[in-house]
Each structure stands twice: as structure tokens, then as C-alpha cells.
Design an enzyme around this catalytic site. Sequence first.
Site, PDB file in Angstrom:
ATOM      1  N   ASP A  25      -5.383  -4.830  -5.336  1.00 51.08           N
ATOM      2  CA  ASP A  25      -5.613  -3.256  -4.968  1.00 51.08           C
ATOM      3  C   ASP A  25      -4.073  -3.350  -5.087  1.00 51.08           C
ATOM      4  O   ASP A  25      -3.983  -1.452  -5.566  1.00 51.08           O
ATOM      5  CB  ASP A  25      -6.173  -3.237  -3.640  1.00 51.08           C
ATOM      6  CG  ASP A  25      -5.162  -4.278  -3.162  1.00 51.08           C
ATOM      7  OD1 ASP A  25      -4.483  -4.985  -3.117  1.00 51.08           O
ATOM      8  OD2 ASP A  25      -5.762  -4.771  -1.752  1.00 51.08           O
ATOM      9  N   ASP A  69       2.798  -3.806  -3.583  1.00 49.93           N
ATOM     10  CA  ASP A  69       3.602  -3.264  -2.731  1.00 49.93           C
ATOM     11  C   ASP A  69       5.616  -4.245  -2.767  1.00 49.93           C
ATOM     12  O   ASP A  69       5.795  -3.848  -3.849  1.00 49.93           O
ATOM     13  CB  ASP A  69       3.303  -3.253  -1.065  1.00 49.93           C
ATOM     14  CG  ASP A  69       3.800  -3.314   0.367  1.00 49.93           C
ATOM     15  OD1 ASP A  69       4.712  -2.712  -0.543  1.00 49.93           O
ATOM     16  OD2 ASP A  69       3.873  -4.166   1.077  1.00 49.93           O
ATOM     17  N   LYS A 111       3.538   1.061  -4.949  1.00 51.17           N
ATOM     18  CA  LYS A 111       4.275   1.468  -4.042  1.00 51.17           C
ATOM     19  C   LYS A 111       5.711   0.788  -5.095  1.00 51.17           C
ATOM     20  O   LYS A 111       6.690   0.038  -4.204  1.00 51.17           O
ATOM     21  CB  LYS A 111       4.152   0.568  -3.158  1.00 51.17           C
ATOM     22  CG  LYS A 111       3.513   1.110  -1.885  1.00 51.17           C
ATOM     23  CD  LYS A 111       3.908   0.591  -0.203  1.00 51.17           C
ATOM     24  CE  LYS A 111       2.179   1.266   0.326  1.00 51.17           C
ATOM     25  NZ  LYS A 111       2.584  -0.131   1.281  1.00 51.17           N
ATOM     26  N   PHE A 115       1.698   3.889   4.517  1.00 46.55           N
ATOM     27  CA  PHE A 115       0.513   2.243   4.846  1.00 46.55           C
ATOM     28  C   PHE A 115      -1.072   2.990   4.068  1.00 46.55           C
ATOM     29  O   PHE A 115      -1.273   4.467   4.954  1.00 46.55           O
ATOM     30  CB  PHE A 115       0.490   1.933   5.822  1.00 46.55           C
ATOM     31  CG  PHE A 115      -0.219   0.561   6.249  1.00 46.55           C
ATOM     32  CD1 PHE A 115       0.272  -0.591   5.659  1.00 46.55           C
ATOM     33  CD2 PHE A 115      -1.897   0.858   6.825  1.00 46.55           C
ATOM     34  CE1 PHE A 115      -1.323  -1.995   5.492  1.00 46.55           C
ATOM     35  CE2 PHE A 115      -2.758  -0.400   6.640  1.00 46.55           C
ATOM     36  CZ  PHE A 115      -1.885  -1.750   6.260  1.00 46.55           C
ATOM     37  N   ASP A 118      -7.580  -2.697   3.201  1.00 51.24           N
ATOM     38  CA  ASP A 118      -8.000  -2.294   5.049  1.00 51.24           C
ATOM     39  C   ASP A 118      -6.848  -1.977   6.190  1.00 51.24           C
ATOM     40  O   ASP A 118      -5.757  -2.410   5.884  1.00 51.24           O
ATOM     41  CB  ASP A 118      -9.080  -4.248   5.925  1.00 51.24           C
ATOM     42  CG  ASP A 118      -6.671  -4.993   5.195  1.00 51.24           C
ATOM     43  OD1 ASP A 118      -6.802  -5.193   4.435  1.00 51.24           O
ATOM     44  OD2 ASP A 118      -7.220  -5.835   6.261  1.00 51.24           O
ATOM     45  N   ARG A 139     -12.358  -0.678   4.713  1.00 52.35           N
ATOM     46  CA  ARG A 139     -12.158  -1.040   3.352  1.00 52.35           C
ATOM     47  C   ARG A 139     -13.815  -0.583   2.518  1.00 52.35           C
ATOM     48  O   ARG A 139     -13.632  -0.057   1.774  1.00 52.35           O
ATOM     49  CB  ARG A 139     -12.601  -2.123   3.202  1.00 52.35           C
ATOM     50  CG  ARG A 139     -11.595  -3.679   3.919  1.00 52.35           C
ATOM     51  CD  ARG A 139     -11.835  -4.987   2.516  1.00 52.35           C
ATOM     52  NE  ARG A 139     -11.411  -6.187   3.620  1.00 52.35           N
ATOM     53  CZ  ARG A 139      -9.769  -6.145   3.577  1.00 52.35           C
ATOM     54  NH1 ARG A 139      -8.975  -5.749   2.229  1.00 52.35           N
ATOM     55  NH2 ARG A 139      -9.927  -7.608   3.901  1.00 52.35           N
TER      56      ARG A 139
END
Length: 176
Positions: free
Chosen positions: A94, A97, A125, A146, A153, A159
Site C-alpha cells: 500500500d 513510508d 511518503k 498518516f 488502516d 480499510r
Amino acid sequence: MRTLLTADEIALRVTELGERISTDYAGQPLLVIGVLHGSVVLVADLIRKISQPHQIAFVRAASYGANTTSSGQPLLALEGLPSLNGRHVLLVDDIFDTGRTLACLVEELQRFDPASLKTAVLLWKTERREVAAVPDYFAFQIPNEFVIGYGLDYNDDYRHLPHIAVLEPADLSPAR
Ligand code: 5GP
Ligand code: MG
């Protein structure tokens, strides 16, 4: 909650990503490996935009629990994977980060001698990267906030949202 990416914006970019992947892997035996649970919505949408025949599989990685910052070393579960030997593998998650989850997975999966191993994510990110590697494919670069929805989630909720939203501090609840 504030919408960051609408369902239409996501659909457009996922279609473009699928088309690029179809071109890049033309004539090659592709195996798409999704990282549970966050990638399920992306994998479901993306594979229907990859026009060449391919297989799918899943691995599990967990790093967050009820926090909104990564705990560093992700827990990986690789059981049930098909043979990767000599196959072109595209690892789909997904979000990139810190990059630690995908970097760890790439290191583990390389042991199985795939012909190639690339990564694709919906979100990147860019400010938070802590590893040398960058995603091979991404749909959107986003700021350090976030986000939830489209598979992502907070404490296992949200989700199912069709769009991506920023979860603001006021939305955060203590762990159940
Ligand atoms: P990394 O290992 O790259 O730091 O983190 C990757 C994992 O952390 C992702 O697969 C995802 O599960 C989780 N993660 C990172 N940033 C976010 C975020 O903004 N929202 C949510 N819901 N999960 C995130
Ligand atoms: Mg995840």
C-alpha cells in the site's frame, strides 16, 4: 478526516500503473505478490489493469499495531508462497513510508532466486525514507501525514474507504 485522493484519482493512476507494468513485463512470466493486509484493495484493482497473464500470491508483514509510526523491524510471514525461482516478481504494498518493510521483504525474497524482483506501491511518503532503495513503481508521492482508506488502516479500521484520507490527531482513539 480530510480527503487527500479521491476514488477517481486513484482509479486513473492505478490504470496507468497497470498499463506501464503490462508494457514493462510484456512476454515475461509475472508473479504479483501482495503484502497483507494493506495491499489487498490495490492488488485487486491493479491486476485487472495488467493485460498479460500473471499469477498472484500474498505475504504478511506487520509493523504498526495501534500506532501511527512504524516500529522499525517488520514481522514477516512468507509461508505458502509458490516457487519464485526464475520468475519475475512484483512486490505490491500500500505505502512506502520508511521503506523498511519492503527492504526487508526484498532481502528475504531474493533468497528464493527470482529472475527479477521489483516493488510497486500506491503511496510513497518521500520525506520518511530510511533505506537506500526506492519503489520501482508508485502511483502518488504524498507528504508525511498518516493516511487511511483504500486498504490502509488505523487499528484495523477504515480499510474499506474507496478514497485516501488524512487521519488527523483528533480522529485518533486509544487502542481497543
Ligand atoms: P515502512 O516499513 O515503509 O515504514 O512502512 C510500511 C507499512 O507501514 C505499510 O505497509 C503500512 O502498513 C504502514 N504505514 C506506513 N505509513 C502509513 C500511513 O500513513 N497510514 C497507514 N494506515 N499505514 C501506514
Ligand atoms: Mg502494510
